[in-house]
Enzyme design. Structure first.
Site, mmCIF file in Angstrom:
data_model
loop_
_atom_site.group_PDB
_atom_site.id
_atom_site.type_symbol
_atom_site.label_atom_id
_atom_site.label_comp_id
_atom_site.label_asym_id
_atom_site.label_seq_id
_atom_site.Cartn_x
_atom_site.Cartn_y
_atom_site.Cartn_z
ATOM 1 N N GLY A 1 0.784 -1.228 0.000
ATOM 2 C CA GLY A 1 0.000 0.000 0.000
ATOM 3 C C GLY A 1 0.813 1.274 0.000
ATOM 4 O O GLY A 1 0.266 2.343 -0.225
ATOM 5 N N GLN A 2 2.115 1.183 0.267
ATOM 6 C CA GLN A 2 2.931 2.389 0.343
ATOM 7 C C GLN A 2 4.068 2.304 -0.680
ATOM 8 O O GLN A 2 4.518 1.218 -1.017
ATOM 9 C CB GLN A 2 3.517 2.558 1.750
ATOM 10 C CG GLN A 2 2.438 2.706 2.816
ATOM 11 C CD GLN A 2 3.039 3.094 4.155
ATOM 12 O OE1 GLN A 2 3.277 4.248 4.416
ATOM 13 N NE2 GLN A 2 3.287 2.105 4.997
#
Lengths: 197, 786
Positions: free
Chosen positions: B410-411
């Site tokens: 997600g990052q």
């Protein structure tokens, strides 16, 4: 807090004197703010640079959606040639064609988002690249102009260069010759990183 | 923006539109021209374009950044990036917005006795940080200091933090927000392959036939990657998408099969699939015989519990054990999960369990499993990762094109920085652990430290770190590039009591609820305001150069750390003179990876390419890890070789893992499930996307998504404000019943991006027993009309 729509109506009242100017200039307020109205084919509005710019963070950014949701998939109206919808107006065509677009994936909302409020969280100082109104260069007076922009995600040339919404100045005189890129070549940007090749 | 300012802008726009600009004052004429985009110097070529990875999710899309007059004015999808091939999502197209919020932090600021932040200069600020750390170390020792970073740190930021905290201060209290995001995926890969990160890559999106999404709203969270699958499906009608989920999302619209399970019961469903694969003999026996060993861990629910909440709050000490198992032992457990029993537990019809097993079992089709937070933020997240990897191992659908388990991140640098550099309480670079003497020895050698310098005791994991801060055991904490007072679960536990000794430093680019907790706020340079390296989901390391100056006195996080280290007498750790330290720092870090199977590309090569997927050997990237013909570390002539799993004889471990219920389930008092997450337009805690006008105006506030039938029975109208209450807190939110997604009856959803409507006041801080990752997806709430 007013709803966005009420806000726009309020703004219009506040701007009553300006409306005369609009009429004089051949514009209607729907060009600039009225989000529920879409002009119909009969009185279809030509694309106006200032409206085009207002719907984009910068030239090249995907435009925001200037109308409310109609409960239909986007491509129902935004077809390859555009559709005049009874009682609603003219839905211009989508410029996306070969890539991830109309008949394929229909993920319009991945890039195009509605405007549900005119409030901001914190003011932004961002100033986007302005649009250029320059036409494409010609080798000589009778040569076809080269495309002044990339064709990526703009494969359907007639979306912007033909039809009721096409802006004067970029409207083609010969829409029947469908193979646009036979004569108009894409100018390869020279500033791409790293240099092409 | 104040309402009047906005109105004035709209007026100017209208004047410009009407062609009536001449009626305005010269100053307004200029403003109107700028707003309408009609200024003359508008040519395409007036901008210089350079490559960078996107600042948002872990997909790692390539963008070209258009800079003119010292400012970012535009971006476009990088057609040369193999990740996104020119396409972006709405966040990507609006990237410049993250740099230009009017409230950018531009000066270091110290909180005075009156509680207000006041500007100070960098020297004073850095001296103060150094002094506070030195004093905590002297008075309370290395356990009293800490640093909490981020999967948005560049590789340089993370590496500087790692070296300063572990080698400089001799503490392992270094954590990053990837703990609350990716730790279960890490432990899945570590327990099975003894090396973190996926064997597959994005080429699987075109090479695979069936894509099984587990608890993963990919259309909104990894939109460009999802577009690649959709494009493949468009050109090949045989492609199928299966959405295994707890609510109908935009992803579900594209699924050939939608399988809805009760929250937490994915464990039963995966075991049910394994049972049918065995029963119907869809096992690749030759593959299993050659490449697989069987393991089991502790399975006693009483012993395991749900982490450091409730009565275990301050003393959760569970540690899993690796025990021998066998195919028969494995079979005995999964045999309990018959379609009928799975259906009873999960609510999934038996026919759908069978359909899913058939898809996984089809020998002639490539199967790709994809997952993200649904599987990872799970009280049995490591187990769920294990079961998905098990399915691929037993069917032999692993380490080959179009057949892999692929956990999404997600990052932007959860992989490149947190997982690879190892900015976690128990890790060192390149899969090494602080608990292993030979690993510490290697690090000491590369860092030219005396033997025995590095501490062997793991530090606090994230939830414990913040509890230690509340207790007063951690005195000095530096938080960079993350916003824990919005993103941690059960936020009311993180209220800090008075403690004159405690000192919190926060480096960020905007004021947030986290800077509100800080004694000292440091202004950071963001994204293309500094040089950097990110590593994405598919092991691709990407470099970008500095393109614009940061505003005011803002400086990059790595520089801030190095300057503090120098002031603490630890300058030897960062011996590179001048401003040209990015390349030598990276090359030193890279030396950890060489020869390990996680070999990174050289800095020079990163600059020239759109990133390369490690291991990079002789300048060539690797598409499929462990696969003969792809991975140069494989010595076999064909098949796979799990060469990192030395402890298992170069085989991968299949783990048996049972179903266990969530920590909290709905009851009479709190009758609804709450699940939290993101929306397409906002990223994480919204500190950047909410300052981007187009993104904020699309989704200006959090809301609670209700099933229309539940809303009717509660008497709640669409748009009405309701009160959502859990055992931990209450939040008022507008109700949405006709939104883009729809939860089933009995479940509600709240996005967590909105700092004034905090979903995390409701969530539960129960966590996975192995990865220590909290479960943001399952707790019980009630909803009432406000």
């Amino acid at each position: 807090m007013r709803s966005p729509l009420a806000e726009i109506r309020h703004l219009r009242r506040a701007l009553a004197p300006t409306l005369l100017l609009f009429l004089a200039a051949g514009c209607t307020p729907s060009d600039v703010g009225e989000r529920e109205a879409v002009p119909g084919r009969d009185d279809a509005q030509k694309s106006v640079p200032v409206v085009r710019a207002a719907r984009r963070a910068y030239d090249g950014a995907p435009p925001t959606i200037p109308h409310q949701a109609f409960g239909a998939d986007c491509p129902t109206c935004h077809t390859r040639v555009g559709v005049a919808v009874e009682g609603v107006g003219f839905a211009p065509p989508s410029p996306h064609d070969d890539t991830l677009g109309l008949e394929g994936t229909r993920r319009c909302r991945q890039c195009h988002v509605p405007v549900t409020t005119n409030e901001v969280f914190v003011e932004s100082t961002f100033v986007g690249r302005p649009q250029t109104l320059d036409g494409g260069a010609r080798m000589h007076r009778f040569a076809p102009p080269v495309m002044p922009h990339s064709a990526f995600m703009r494969e359907n040339c007639l979306a912007c260069h033909d039809g009721p919404a096409a802006r004067e100045g970029i409207r083609t005189s010969h829409p029947e010759r469908a193979a646009c890129r036979q004569c108009h070549v894409e100018r390869v940007a020279t500033t791409l990183w790293p240099p092409a090749g | 923006m104040k309402r009047d300012d906005w109105r004035r802008r709209e007026v100017l726009r209208l004047f410009a539109a009407s062609g009536a600009i001449a009626a305005l004052s010269p100053r307004d004429q200029e403003a109107a021209a700028a707003l309408s985009g009609q200024s003359a110097n508008a040519a395409d070529d007036s901008l210089t374009w350079k490559k960078a990875p996107c600042r948002y999710c872990g997909s790692g899309c390539g963008v070209e950044v258009g800079v003119g007059d010292g400012r970012v004015q535009a971006v476009r999808g990088d057609a040369k990036s193999p990740v996104n091939k020119g396409l972006l999502c709405v966040k990507g197209y609006h990237l410049p917005g993250l740099l230009y919020g009017a409230d950018r932090l531009t000066k270091p600021m110290r909180r005075g006795a009156n509680g207000e932040l006041a500007p100070i200069d960098w020297d004073e600020a850095l001296d103060l940080v150094a002094e506070k750390y030195a004093s905590s170390l002297e008075r309370h020792g290395p356990d009293s200091v800490g640093m909490y970073g981020s999967g948005q740190w560049t590789v340089h930021d993370g590496y500087a933090a790692l070296k300063w905290v572990k080698a400089g201060m001799k503490s392992n209290n270094l954590e990053a927000n990837a703990r609350v995001c990716m730790a279960s995926a890490v432990m899945g890969f570590m327990t099975q392959f003894q090396s973190d990160e996926p064997m597959g890559c994005y080429d699987d999106f075109e090479a695979g036939d069936d894509f099984i999404l587990w608890g993963n709203n990919m259309a909104e969270m990894h939109p460009v990657l999802f577009s690649r699958i959709l494009e493949h499906k468009r050109t090949d009608p045989n492609v199928r998408i299966v959405d295994v989920a707890t609510r109908r999302t935009p992803t579900s619209q594209y699924a050939d099969l939608y399988i809805e399970f009760r929250p937490g019961t994915d464990l039963a469903l995966a075991n049910g699939v394994l049972n049918l694969l065995l029963r119907n003999d869809k096992i690749d026996h030759a593959f299993v015989k050659e490449n697989v060993v069987f393991k089991r861990g502790i399975e006693n629910l009483e012993e395991i519990g749900y982490g450091c909440y409730g009565e275990n709050a301050e003393r959760y000490g569970f540690k899993d054990e690796t025990r021998e198992s066998s195919f028969d032992d494995f079979r005995a457990l999964v045999a309990e999960y018959t379609p009928a029993r799975v259906s009873e537990i999960s609510g999934v019809p038996a026919a759908q369990v069978e359909a899913l097993a058939e898809i996984y079992g089809a020998r002639d089709r490539g199967t790709v499993s994809l997952w993200c937070m649904g599987v990872n933020q799970h009280v049995r997240g490591t187990w769920m990762n294990n079961l998905l990897n098990d399915i691929h191992l037993l069917t032999g659908k692993i380490s080959r094109p179009g057949a892999n388990p692929l956990s999404l991140t997600g990052q932007p640098s959860a992989c490149g920085t947190v997982r690879e550099v190892g900015t976690l309480a128990n890790r060192l670079p390149s899969d090494m652990l602080v608990t292993k003497p030979e690993h510490r020895e290697k690090a000491e050698k590369i860092w030219k430290l005396a033997p025995g310098t590095l501490p062997a005791k793991p530090g606090y994991h994230t939830l414990d770190l913040f509890r230690a801060l509340v207790r007063g055991d951690v005195k000095t904490l530096w938080i960079q590039t993350t916003n824990p007072w919005v993103s941690l679960p059960n936020l009311s536990r993180d209220v800090l009591p008075e403690d004159p000794e405690r000192f919190i430093v926060v480096s960020d680019i905007y004021p947030t609820p986290t800077t509100a907790q800080a004694d000292l706020v440091l202004p950071s340079a963001a994204w293309v305001e500094r040089e950097g390296v990110f590593g994405n989901t598919e092991r691709r390391t990407q470099h970008w150069e500095k393109m614009v100056e940061p505003p005011g006195d803002a400086r990059e996080d790595a520089w801030q750390i190095v300057e503090v280290a120098k002031r603490m007498g630890m300058g030897d750790l960062f011996p590179w003179p001048g401003d040209d330290w990015h390349e030598p720092m990276y090359e030193e870090y890279r030396s950890f990876t060489l020869g390990t199977g996680k070999d990174l590309a050289s800095y020079a090569q990163l600059k020239e390419t759109r990133g390369l997927r490690w291991p990079v050997i002789d300048g060539k990237e690797t598409l499929y890890r462990y696969a003969a013909g792809y991975d140069p570390y494989v010595t076999k002539r064909e098949g796979v070789q799990f060469y990192k799993a030395k402890g298992y004889g170069e085989r991968a471990a299949v783990w048996r893992r049972p179903y266990q219920p969530p920590a909290e389930s709905p009851d009479d008092e709190y009758p609804l499930w709450l699940t939290t997450g993101r929306v397409l337009e906002h990223w994480h805690t919204g500190s950047m996307t909410r300052r981007t006008t187009q993104l904020h105006q699309a989704v200006p506030a959090a809301y609670v998504e209700l099933n229309p039938t539940d809303a009717r029975s509660l008497g709640v109208q669409d748009g009405e404000t309701v009160r959502v209450t859990s055992r931990r807190g209450t939040v008022e939110l507008p109700a949405v019943t006709q939104g883009r997604a729809q939860p089933p009856r009995g479940t509600v959803f709240v996005p967590f991006f909105d700092e004034s409507r905090l979903a995390n006041l409701l969530t539960l801080d129960a966590m996975d027993n192995i990865s220590k990752e909290p479960d943001y997806k399952k707790c019980a709430v009630r909803v009432e009309r406000a």
